[in-house]
Design a protein around this motif. Structure first.
Motif, short mmCIF file in Angstrom:
data_model
loop_
_atom_site.label_atom_id
_atom_site.label_comp_id
_atom_site.label_asym_id
_atom_site.label_seq_id
_atom_site.Cartn_x
_atom_site.Cartn_y
_atom_site.Cartn_z
N UNK A 298 0.82 -1.21 0.00
CA UNK A 298 0.00 0.00 0.00
C UNK A 298 0.85 1.26 0.00
N UNK A 299 1.95 1.25 0.75
CA UNK A 299 2.74 2.47 0.92
C UNK A 299 4.04 2.48 0.15
N UNK A 300 4.34 1.46 -0.61
CA UNK A 300 5.59 1.45 -1.34
C UNK A 300 5.64 2.55 -2.38
N UNK A 301 6.82 3.06 -2.63
CA UNK A 301 7.01 4.10 -3.64
C UNK A 301 7.38 3.50 -5.00
N UNK A 302 7.60 2.21 -5.03
CA UNK A 302 7.94 1.54 -6.29
C UNK A 302 6.67 1.18 -7.05
N UNK A 303 6.79 1.07 -8.35
CA UNK A 303 5.64 0.77 -9.21
C UNK A 303 5.57 -0.73 -9.47
N UNK A 304 5.38 -1.51 -8.39
CA UNK A 304 5.33 -2.96 -8.51
C UNK A 304 3.94 -3.42 -8.89
N UNK A 305 3.85 -4.64 -9.42
CA UNK A 305 2.54 -5.18 -9.81
C UNK A 305 1.67 -5.42 -8.59
N UNK A 306 2.28 -5.82 -7.45
CA UNK A 306 1.50 -6.05 -6.24
C UNK A 306 0.90 -4.75 -5.73
#
Length: 518
Positions: A298-306
């Protein structure tokens, strides 16, 4: 008990009504609370009320919501402010035939007033406050709000009265508005904001870069991008809705993990269960891992698929809970000559992650979920502490604090009274000028029990926590602050007595002034 319940019902503005049917089997009763509320006389001689979930009347039921009349209730603030008392058994089969229609009509009228008057008035208040705040915190070269230059702001600075999620919910509850109306408030706020932006574009006074980039065509048509922009309340309401939807999703994931663990345990022997527990850790650690995994996406700054999957699932969940199509950006086609809106369409896909306040979302989820989040070296979120959460009305903390105060006073008052009675005071006023150093008073005084004082200190400390919690949710009410100050004063008395008790081992005399101020 009947008299006490009637008195309480009158205070809550609840209507007395007949319960039961004239069928010769059950006896009809005239009750002031809902028909399924139970009153009991305990063996200790005290009166108890049970099953009080339906004390207040329901909102007008919707055919689309199954059994909504049992849990979608009107708030006590709204009921108490209603011109006439309302029945808690409206829209149920508890009420007698002779007053069912009347009770239903009265509650229906109150529900209509909530939707058509109370909620719109509150929304207009938020919009007005935002407009005034916007005028005071942005430059106004081309703005009609003010003729003087303001201060340019790069972030969303909250107005003073409602600045975070808890204060927003407290303000809604004070007006009798349930949190299920957050969606209606957001939609109305966005429409008011869109209307304001279109007026600025039409008058050429917009100081917003996105507003001023209206695209004109040869047919005299403008396409205006309406966004949340720097509207703090829009972002606040949206963030609160997202936090509540995330809370529901997290609890669903935890329930799934609990069912999985229960199913696996039923299929495993005790040795296999022990080996698995050694490998995965305690049950709390397993749940913390599930929670940390979701919150990191929810809070990651990366553009991951999850992460994209988490955020792309939220608009549908918001629509399901709040019955609105969440819009954070809108393309509006306007006739340049008349200013009439020709068409409007939400910009897809919905960029929800960029529209909410992530710091406020994180802070809100910590409170809702009972967790304390900590960042690791790679900025990943870890669960530092996981605790159960308790939900109650804001007045509960006040009453708990008052009860703790009384427990503390019950222990402390006899001690202070005995000390004051044991001291001897001269009947006449002193003839000499008092010095800055207190005159030692060497009379033999009763020694208070250290354990009793420690127990009283614990009661006062817990009362202080309750009053601080209550004051945080009701900053405009004086009683939490007054009780908070009283508890601090009593805790100071306990500490003074504890220090005196410890000093008796060194024969430290007690001054008259110290006893007098206890």
């Amino acid at each position: 008990m009947r008299g006490k319940i009637k008195e309480a019902a009158e205070m809550l503005n609840l209507r007395g009504h007949w319960v039961g049917q004239e069928n010769g089997v059950t006896e009809r009763k005239y009750l002031h609370l809902a028909g399924d509320v139970e009153g009991h006389l305990g063996k200790d001689g005290r009166l108890y009320l049970l099953d009080t979930a339906r004390v207040f009347p329901p909102q007008t039921p919707s055919a689309k919501i199954r059994n909504g009349h049992l849990y979608r209730l009107l708030r006590p603030e709204l009921v108490k402010a209603n011109p006439i008392p309302l029945s808690g058994d409206a829209f149920t089969r508890w009420g007698g035939k002779e007053n069912t229609a009347t009770c239903n009509d009265e509650v229906r009228e109150c529900s209509t007033r909530l939707r058509k008057e109370v909620v719109p008035t509150f929304t207009a208040y938020l919009h007005q406050q935002q407009q005034q705040h916007h005028c005071n915190t942005t430059t106004t070269h081309h703005d009609n709000c003010s003729r003087t230059h303001g201060t340019m702001t790069t972030g969303l600075i909250p107005p003073r009265d409602i600045s975070d999620g808890p204060q927003l919910i407290t303000a809604m509850h004070a007006k009798g508005i349930n949190t299920r109306f957050l969606g209606a408030i957001y939609r109305s706020l966005f429409l008011l904001h869109a209307e304001q932006q279109l007026k600025r574009v039409a008058s050429g006074s917009s100081n917003n870069e996105r507003e001023s980039e209206a695209k004109s065509s040869s047919r005299g048509v403008q396409v205006v991008d309406v966004t949340i922009g720097d509207m703090f309340y829009l972002q606040l309401v949206l963030t609160e809705m997202v936090a509540r939807v995330v809370k529901i999703e997290v609890r669903r994931l935890l329930r799934e993990k609990a069912r999985q663990l229960t199913h696996n345990a039923a299929l495993q022997s005790s040795q296999q269960q022990h080996a698995q527990q050694q490998q995965q850790g305690t049950t709390e650690a397993i749940y913390a891992g599930v929670l940390a995994g979701y919150l990191n996406n929810l809070f990651t700054t990366t553009n991951s698929s999850e992460a994209n999957e988490v955020w792309c699932s939220l608009p549908e969940k918001l629509n399901a809970k709040y019955k609105i199509d969440v819009v954070v950006a809108l393309q509006v086609t306007v006739d340049s000559a008349s200013g009439n809106i020709l068409d409007s369409a939400p910009q897809l896909p919905i960029q929800l992650r960029g529209a909410v306040s992530l710091p406020q979302l994180r802070e809100r989820l910590q409170t809702m979920l009972g967790v304390e989040l900590a960042e690791q070296g790679d900025k990943a979120i870890d669960i530092q502490r996981l605790e159960p959460t308790l939900k109650s009305m804001r007045f509960v903390a006040m009453y708990e604090g008052v009860a703790l105060l009384r427990k503390g006073d019950t222990l402390l008052t006899p001690i202070v009274t005995s000390l004051q009675r044991a001291s001897t005071w001269p009947p006449a006023a002193p003839t000499q000028t008092p010095t800055s150093t207190p005159t030692p008073f060497t009379a033999t005084l009763p020694q208070p029990s250290t354990s009793t004082l420690t127990e009283a200190a614990e009661h006062y400390t817990q009362a202080i926590l309750r009053f601080s919690e209550c004051f945080a949710s009701m900053p405009g009410r004086p009683h939490p602050l007054m009780n908070w100050g009283y508890a601090l004063m009593k805790l100071g008395q306990v500490h003074l007595l504890l220090s005196r008790s410890h000093s008796t081992t060194t024969t430290q005399p007690t001054s008259r002034q110290q006893i007098a101020h206890m």
